[in-house]
Write a protein that holds these residues in place. Sequence first.
Motif, PDB file in Angstrom:
ATOM      1  N   LEU A  12      13.308 -48.990  21.338  1.00 45.65           N
ATOM      2  CA  LEU A  12      12.050 -48.254  21.260  1.00 45.65           C
ATOM      3  C   LEU A  12      12.099 -47.020  22.144  1.00 45.65           C
ATOM      4  O   LEU A  12      12.712 -47.037  23.209  1.00 45.65           O
ATOM      5  N   ARG A  13      11.422 -45.970  21.726  1.00 46.66           N
ATOM      6  CA  ARG A  13      11.119 -44.845  22.617  1.00 46.66           C
ATOM      7  C   ARG A  13       9.645 -45.007  22.972  1.00 46.66           C
ATOM      8  O   ARG A  13       8.786 -45.039  22.093  1.00 46.66           O
ATOM      9  N   VAL A  14       9.374 -45.148  24.258  1.00 45.96           N
ATOM     10  CA  VAL A  14       8.011 -45.389  24.728  1.00 45.96           C
ATOM     11  C   VAL A  14       7.558 -44.192  25.541  1.00 45.96           C
ATOM     12  O   VAL A  14       8.267 -43.727  26.433  1.00 45.96           O
ATOM     13  N   ARG A  15       6.363 -43.684  25.219  1.00 48.02           N
ATOM     14  CA  ARG A  15       5.787 -42.536  25.945  1.00 48.02           C
ATOM     15  C   ARG A  15       4.556 -42.997  26.709  1.00 48.02           C
ATOM     16  O   ARG A  15       3.660 -43.635  26.155  1.00 48.02           O
ATOM     17  N   ASN A  16       4.523 -42.656  27.992  1.00 47.31           N
ATOM     18  CA  ASN A  16       3.371 -42.888  28.845  1.00 47.31           C
ATOM     19  C   ASN A  16       2.346 -41.807  28.498  1.00 47.31           C
ATOM     20  O   ASN A  16       2.603 -40.626  28.690  1.00 47.31           O
ATOM     21  N   LEU A  17       1.202 -42.181  27.955  1.00 45.77           N
ATOM     22  CA  LEU A  17       0.209 -41.203  27.522  1.00 45.77           C
ATOM     23  C   LEU A  17      -0.548 -40.576  28.687  1.00 45.77           C
ATOM     24  O   LEU A  17      -1.229 -39.570  28.488  1.00 45.77           O
ATOM     25  N   LYS A  18      -0.412 -41.111  29.885  1.00 43.90           N
ATOM     26  CA  LYS A  18      -1.050 -40.505  31.061  1.00 43.90           C
ATOM     27  C   LYS A  18      -0.252 -39.326  31.600  1.00 43.90           C
ATOM     28  O   LYS A  18      -0.813 -38.326  32.009  1.00 43.90           O
ATOM     29  N   ASN A  19       1.105 -39.458  31.598  1.00 45.15           N
ATOM     30  CA  ASN A  19       1.920 -38.394  32.206  1.00 45.15           C
ATOM     31  C   ASN A  19       2.953 -37.810  31.240  1.00 45.15           C
ATOM     32  O   ASN A  19       3.727 -36.951  31.617  1.00 45.15           O
ATOM     33  N   ARG A  20       2.992 -38.297  30.008  1.00 47.19           N
ATOM     34  CA  ARG A  20       3.884 -37.810  28.942  1.00 47.19           C
ATOM     35  C   ARG A  20       5.361 -38.109  29.174  1.00 47.19           C
ATOM     36  O   ARG A  20       6.216 -37.649  28.439  1.00 47.19           O
ATOM     37  N   LYS A  21       5.711 -38.889  30.192  1.00 46.69           N
ATOM     38  CA  LYS A  21       7.111 -39.261  30.410  1.00 46.69           C
ATOM     39  C   LYS A  21       7.535 -40.249  29.343  1.00 46.69           C
ATOM     40  O   LYS A  21       6.725 -41.051  28.871  1.00 46.69           O
ATOM     41  N   GLU A  22       8.831 -40.196  28.969  1.00 48.25           N
ATOM     42  CA  GLU A  22       9.367 -41.091  27.948  1.00 48.25           C
ATOM     43  C   GLU A  22      10.565 -41.851  28.484  1.00 48.25           C
ATOM     44  O   GLU A  22      11.278 -41.362  29.355  1.00 48.25           O
ATOM     45  N   VAL A  23      10.776 -43.029  27.931  1.00 54.15           N
ATOM     46  CA  VAL A  23      11.946 -43.837  28.256  1.00 54.15           C
ATOM     47  C   VAL A  23      12.349 -44.586  26.990  1.00 54.15           C
ATOM     48  O   VAL A  23      11.497 -44.945  26.180  1.00 54.15           O
ATOM     49  N   GLU A  24      13.657 -44.729  26.778  1.00 54.10           N
ATOM     50  CA  GLU A  24      14.149 -45.544  25.670  1.00 54.10           C
ATOM     51  C   GLU A  24      14.545 -46.894  26.232  1.00 54.10           C
ATOM     52  O   GLU A  24      15.254 -46.972  27.232  1.00 54.10           O
ATOM     53  N   VAL A  25      14.046 -47.961  25.592  1.00 55.11           N
ATOM     54  CA  VAL A  25      14.287 -49.318  26.090  1.00 55.11           C
ATOM     55  C   VAL A  25      14.683 -50.241  24.949  1.00 55.11           C
ATOM     56  O   VAL A  25      14.261 -50.065  23.810  1.00 55.11           O
ATOM     57  N   LYS A  26      15.491 -51.243  25.272  1.00 50.41           N
ATOM     58  CA  LYS A  26      15.834 -52.276  24.299  1.00 50.41           C
ATOM     59  C   LYS A  26      14.794 -53.388  24.391  1.00 50.41           C
ATOM     60  O   LYS A  26      14.203 -53.637  25.435  1.00 50.41           O
ATOM     61  N   VAL A  27      14.568 -54.051  23.276  1.00 52.46           N
ATOM     62  CA  VAL A  27      13.642 -55.181  23.218  1.00 52.46           C
ATOM     63  C   VAL A  27      14.468 -56.442  23.430  1.00 52.46           C
ATOM     64  O   VAL A  27      15.404 -56.706  22.676  1.00 52.46           O
TER      65      VAL A  27
END
Length: 68
Positions: A12-27
């Motif tokens: 997944l690519r997850v975006r923090n909607l508070k600060n717009r930072k993104e991280v790619e993580v495995k499930v």
Amino acid sequence: MESLIMEGKPLLRVRNLKNRKEVEVKVIDRGPFKEGRVLDLSEGAARKFGMIGDGVVPVEAVVLRCGD
């Protein structure tokens, strides 16, 4: 963007909607098991995501890979 990737797992690519930072993580599991939450991040991903102080933040998640 930081990436924490391992082959064969959903990604997944997850975006923090508070600060717009993104991280790619495995499930790696089917959690979270707490009502109102969409997913739980590892501590390392949460640090890179800028949410350690907040604990819970609104996110947007995009499936990049479904796995094997």
